[in-house]
Design a protein around this motif. Structure first.
Motif, PDB file in Angstrom:
ATOM      1  N   VAL A  29       0.852  -1.187   0.000  1.00 57.08           N
ATOM      2  CA  VAL A  29       0.000   0.000   0.000  1.00 57.08           C
ATOM      3  C   VAL A  29       0.890   1.241   0.000  1.00 57.08           C
ATOM      4  CG1 VAL A  29      -1.879   1.209   1.172  1.00 57.08           C
ATOM      5  CG2 VAL A  29      -1.739  -1.294   1.292  1.00 57.08           C
ATOM      6  N   LYS A 203      -6.182  -5.280  -1.221  1.00 61.03           N
ATOM      7  CA  LYS A 203      -5.612  -5.479   0.113  1.00 61.03           C
ATOM      8  C   LYS A 203      -6.209  -6.721   0.767  1.00 61.03           C
ATOM      9  CE  LYS A 203      -6.706  -1.175   0.461  1.00 61.03           C
ATOM     10  NZ  LYS A 203      -6.395  -0.666  -0.884  1.00 61.03           N
ATOM     11  N   THR A 207      -4.403  -6.571   6.087  1.00 66.64           N
ATOM     12  CA  THR A 207      -4.001  -5.195   5.818  1.00 66.64           C
ATOM     13  C   THR A 207      -5.119  -4.219   6.184  1.00 66.64           C
ATOM     14  OG1 THR A 207      -2.563  -5.935   4.012  1.00 66.64           O
ATOM     15  CG2 THR A 207      -3.161  -3.607   4.047  1.00 66.64           C
ATOM     16  N   TRP A 208      -6.358  -4.578   5.850  1.00 64.10           N
ATOM     17  CA  TRP A 208      -7.495  -3.743   6.234  1.00 64.10           C
ATOM     18  C   TRP A 208      -7.568  -3.595   7.752  1.00 64.10           C
ATOM     19  CZ3 TRP A 208      -9.646  -0.452   3.219  1.00 64.10           C
ATOM     20  CH2 TRP A 208      -9.840  -0.711   1.860  1.00 64.10           C
TER      21      TRP A 208
END
Length: 294
Positions: A29, A203, A207-208
């Protein structure tokens, strides 16, 4: 003691920004996308808080200032700080962030017409010298593990400058509303200006969760406990305690990621932190003198 613990908790939470950022960057990201989601998830938490507390309404005439604050605290501050962490490491980014008191001293003279004392001037000079030591350290001394680049250094200094504007805005305007109200309007508006510079990527659930946790801890949680601490103690003391943030970031950067400065870099970091303490403590003495206590 409760106030001290609240502000220490805020400093520790802010010190975790780099940890979250490092892991999310490793997931592919971009720095600016991290800033965007930190703002938007943080906005959700503040919106819920403001709705429950009945603190959403503002005067229409105040909207331009609130939205302008969003550009400063999100578009510029969030974005620049994430880029600095990416390019120069979380330890150095945290130290550059705390050039803010020097910027405050200068801006207070220009915007608020406050006196620029000898101590404040000396602290500005110490901050500039400290940043110079940090930036030159890896080039002049062997064994450094952080490669400096001008863009990362500039982003770190910009984060310090925009962080200083929090105080200027607060003194001129933002005292009118509770913290949740301010961020309900500032966060989404500031995030909107990041959109043209972001390439969103797929993602994972992990990751979220990291980005959600980052917003909860470093945006909503940190600001909430910091202002809870300010209600229970003098703002000067709170500012001194908050300077533990770069120390937390530096320790965590060394433990988790092996980041460390050259000796010249450590000397520069120390100069900046000493300058911060001098500005804060000199302000305390001035206020005490005005009350006839010294």
């Amino acid at each position: 003691m409760p106030g001290f613990l609240y502000v220490m908790a805020a400093a520790f939470m802010w010190g975790l920004i780099g940890v979250f950022t490092k892991f999310i960057l490793n997931a592919g990201v971009s720095a600016l996308e991290i800033a965007f989601w930190r703002a938007m998830f943080g906005w959700v938490f503040f919106l819920i808080h403001a709705a429950v507390a009945g603190q959403i309404k503002v005067h229409r005439s105040d909207l331009p200032a609130l939205l302008g604050f969003g550009v400063i605290c999100v578009t510029l501050f969030y974005g620049a700080y994430q880029i600095a962490i990416r390019d120069v490491g979380m330890a150095m980014a945290a130290v550059l962030l705390y050039t803010a008191p020097a910027w405050v001293a200068l801006l207070s003279r220009l915007v608020l017409k406050e006196e620029l004392t000898l101590i404040k001037t000396a602290c500005v000079g110490m901050t500039v010298l400290g940043v110079t030591c940090i930036s030159l350290g890896p080039k002049l001394m062997s064994g450094a593990t952080i490669e400096m680049n001008v863009f990362g250094l500039s982003a770190g200094l910009l984060s310090g400058f925009t962080y200083a504007l929090y105080y200027i805005f607060g003194k001129k305007f933002l005292y009118r509303y509770p913290t949740p109200t301010i961020f309900v309007y500032a966060l989404p508006f500031g995030a909107m200006f990041l959109l043209p510079f972001i390439d969103f990527v797929p993602k994972s659930a992990g990751t979220w969760l990291l980005m959600l946790g980052m917003a909860l801890v470093t945006s909503y949680g940190a600001f909430s406990v910091y202002y809870a601490g300010l209600k229970r103690m003098d703002a000067t003391h709170a500012s001194v305690i908050a300077t533990f943030e770069p120390l937390v970031a530096a320790v965590l950067a060394f433990i988790l990621f092996g980041e460390k400065f050259s000796m010249l870099g450590y000397a520069g970091s120390s100069l900046i932190i000493v300058a911060v303490l001098m500005v804060v403590l000199s302000g305390q003495r001035t206020r005490r003198a005005a009350r006839g206590e010294v």
